[in-house]
Design a protein around this motif. Structure first.
Motif, PDB file in Angstrom:
ATOM      1  N   TRP A 115     -10.742   1.658   3.683  1.00 50.07           N
ATOM      2  CA  TRP A 115     -10.287   0.793   5.040  1.00 50.07           C
ATOM      3  C   TRP A 115     -10.157   1.863   6.184  1.00 50.07           C
ATOM      4  O   TRP A 115      -9.861   1.565   7.316  1.00 50.07           O
ATOM      5  N   LEU A 158       0.767  -0.973   0.045  1.00 49.22           N
ATOM      6  CA  LEU A 158       0.055   0.341   0.009  1.00 49.22           C
ATOM      7  C   LEU A 158       0.928   0.803   0.233  1.00 49.22           C
ATOM      8  O   LEU A 158       1.488   1.846   1.510  1.00 49.22           O
ATOM      9  N   ARG A 159       1.514   1.626  -1.140  1.00 52.77           N
ATOM     10  CA  ARG A 159       2.365   2.699  -1.468  1.00 52.77           C
ATOM     11  C   ARG A 159       1.520   3.927  -1.066  1.00 52.77           C
ATOM     12  O   ARG A 159       1.261   4.472  -2.321  1.00 52.77           O
ATOM     13  N   THR A 168      -4.955   3.252  -5.311  1.00 52.88           N
ATOM     14  CA  THR A 168      -4.079   3.542  -4.141  1.00 52.88           C
ATOM     15  C   THR A 168      -4.675   4.064  -2.794  1.00 52.88           C
ATOM     16  O   THR A 168      -5.768   3.389  -1.498  1.00 52.88           O
ATOM     17  N   THR A 169      -4.883   5.463  -2.957  1.00 54.12           N
ATOM     18  CA  THR A 169      -5.340   6.141  -1.849  1.00 54.12           C
ATOM     19  C   THR A 169      -6.938   5.877  -2.027  1.00 54.12           C
ATOM     20  O   THR A 169      -7.502   6.204  -0.409  1.00 54.12           O
ATOM     21  N   ALA A 204      -6.789   3.084   0.993  1.00 55.41           N
ATOM     22  CA  ALA A 204      -6.683   3.262   1.569  1.00 55.41           C
ATOM     23  C   ALA A 204      -7.769   3.850   2.696  1.00 55.41           C
ATOM     24  O   ALA A 204      -8.161   3.837   3.784  1.00 55.41           O
TER      25      ALA A 204
END
Length: 461
Positions: free
Chosen positions: A344, A306-307, A337-338, A341
């Protein structure tokens, strides 16, 4: 068939096994056909009035038998026949274990994995929009999630000081490039994270290591370096430091901040592991917010892939050139990805993952304490790695070579050393895809080596 409801009363086995058995029976009886979609796990659990995790385990068991397959974002479908095995990079080969990468343990609980997949499925509903260019620094929703996450570390910065970035490395590259020019000095720990050494080398910045004790850098050494070298910044990895595992206590953090303020030296706080301890000392960004660039990466507290990282600038004005530098290098953080995140964090999955990482890390550290000779390593109950200062006559090169000869990867101290000659030490990591059984086996082998001389273990082999 979305209305499939198994009759659990037909079996006296544990309910999760009964679910897998009944899937097989209904396939053979024609009540389920290949391609049918099974009910979502939460809905089936509600209809059966049983715990969600029981249904999740049942579906996992059916998948092991080749009866069904789970498709991310779509659901669970009947296959009816075992699928051919495919190669995966998830687990090391038998007899090998890579203890060289400092990763958090990977979740293996079916219920948690299902929850993670549900979040990914929700994000995927807006997939087309997430494939577009977006403004740098994150949307309002992403910054709201960042604020919520940073609040766990007692940080409450205004949103104009928060930036969503594509990971800690790009953030460090941008901050270092903003604060220093080629030939300038940035201070750090004498033994530090190797990634920052690579970034400094790429930018032509001189990295100078400061003397350390068990509480971190020596404030007097920091003050002396400020007087003699006029450094442009101080870089620290202050919580569960990679590789020594030390955490700088609050009193020492305040002393460091006092020196930084006296000499006007910005602090770059790489808080990669800051969220792992549930009650760690306050970040430097809370002690000296006007001096500190705070980097809260997600790779170590949620998952290495999770970069994304949340950066807090010391003031809103400093954020503009930082945003410009990162936009030039990266355009933007990955919206997909953002968004994951953010999802979650909002639905609590990130907190559940963090609790799992704490629990599993503690269990692996307990293994190390049980197996390795007492006093042979430094660690924290919540650190992902061990720092082993080798007993004579072992040298780091001999020890690394001995481990590698049996497929066990560890890292010598040379990779982390900034000041002075490298000591005879190695970093041993306990996270990543390795199982507890694999780690136990590797630690057993390592314990034997630490208790014997290189000549003895070589003779045995």
């Amino acid at each position: 068939m979305a209305d499939w409801i198994p009759d659990l009363a037909r079996s006296d086995k544990p309910r999760y096994l009964a679910i897998a058995d009944l899937i097989g029976e209904d396939i053979r009886a024609g009540r389920l056909a290949i391609g049918d979609r099974l009910p979502p796990q939460r809905k089936l659990a509600a209809k059966l009035d049983i715990d969600f995790t029981t249904v999740a385990r049942g579906y996992v068991e059916a998948q092991k038998r080749g009866l069904v397959e789970s498709r991310v974002g779509q659901g669970t479908f009947v296959t009816g026949t075992p699928r051919p095995k495919t190669r995966t990079a998830r687990a090391p080969k038998p007899g090998t274990v890579d203890l060289s990468m400092n990763l958090p343990p990977e979740p293996d609980d079916p219920a948690l994995i299902e929850r993670m997949q549900e979040g990914l499925a929700e994000v995927a509903r807006d997939l087309v929009a997430l494939l577009r260019y977006q403004g740098f620094g994150g949307t309002v929703a992403d910054k709201d999630a960042a604020s919520s996450w940073l609040g766990r570390r007692a940080l409450v910065p205004a949103q104009e000081r928060i930036f969503v970035t594509p990971g800690a490395h790009p953030a460090l590259l941008g901050i270092f490039g903003l604060l220093a020019r080629p030939g300038d000095v940035i201070l750090c720990e004498a033994i530090t994270y190797p990634g920052v050494r690579a970034i400094a080398a790429q930018l032509g910045i001189k990295l100078v290591g400061l003397a350390m004790d068990l509480d971190g850098i020596d404030p007097d050494a920091f003050a002396s370096a400020c007087r003699e070298m006029s450094p442009k910044a101080l870089y620290l990895n202050p919580t569960l430091q990679n590789p020594t595992t030390l955490t700088i206590p609050e009193e020492r953090r305040e002393a460091i901040a006092k020196v930084a303020r006296r000499f006007g030296v910005p602090i770059v706080e790489d808080d990669a592991y800051g969220f792992v301890p549930p009650h760690g000392p306050p970040p430097l960004a809370a002690i000296a917010p006007d001096l500190t660039w705070h980097i809260a990466g997600l790779a170590k507290c949620i998952g290495a892939g999770l970069r994304a990282a949340y950066v807090v600038a010391p003031e809103a004005r400093a954020g503009y050139p930082f945003a410009s530098a990162l936009r030039t290098a990266n355009v933007m953080a990955s919206p997909l990805t953002t968004a994951l995140a953010t999802r979650w964090i909002e639905d609590g999955t990130a907190d559940t993952l963090l609790r799992f990482i704490r629990s599993e890390t503690a269990a692996r550290q307990a293994l190390a304490s049980e197996i390795l000779p007492a006093g042979s390593f430094r660690a924290d109950p919540l650190s992902f790695n061990l720092w082993i200062e080798l007993p004579a006559p072992w040298t780091r090169s001999a020890f690394v070579g001995h481990m590698r000869s049996t497929g066990i990867g560890v890292v010598a101290s040379d990779a982390f050393t900034v000041a002075g000659p490298a000591i005879e030490a190695v970093r041993v990591c306990l996270g990543g895809p390795a199982t507890r059984a694999q780690i136990r086996s590797a630690l057993d082998f390592m314990a034997h080596a630490l208790e014997e001389s290189p000549e003895v273990v070589s003779a045995v082999m």
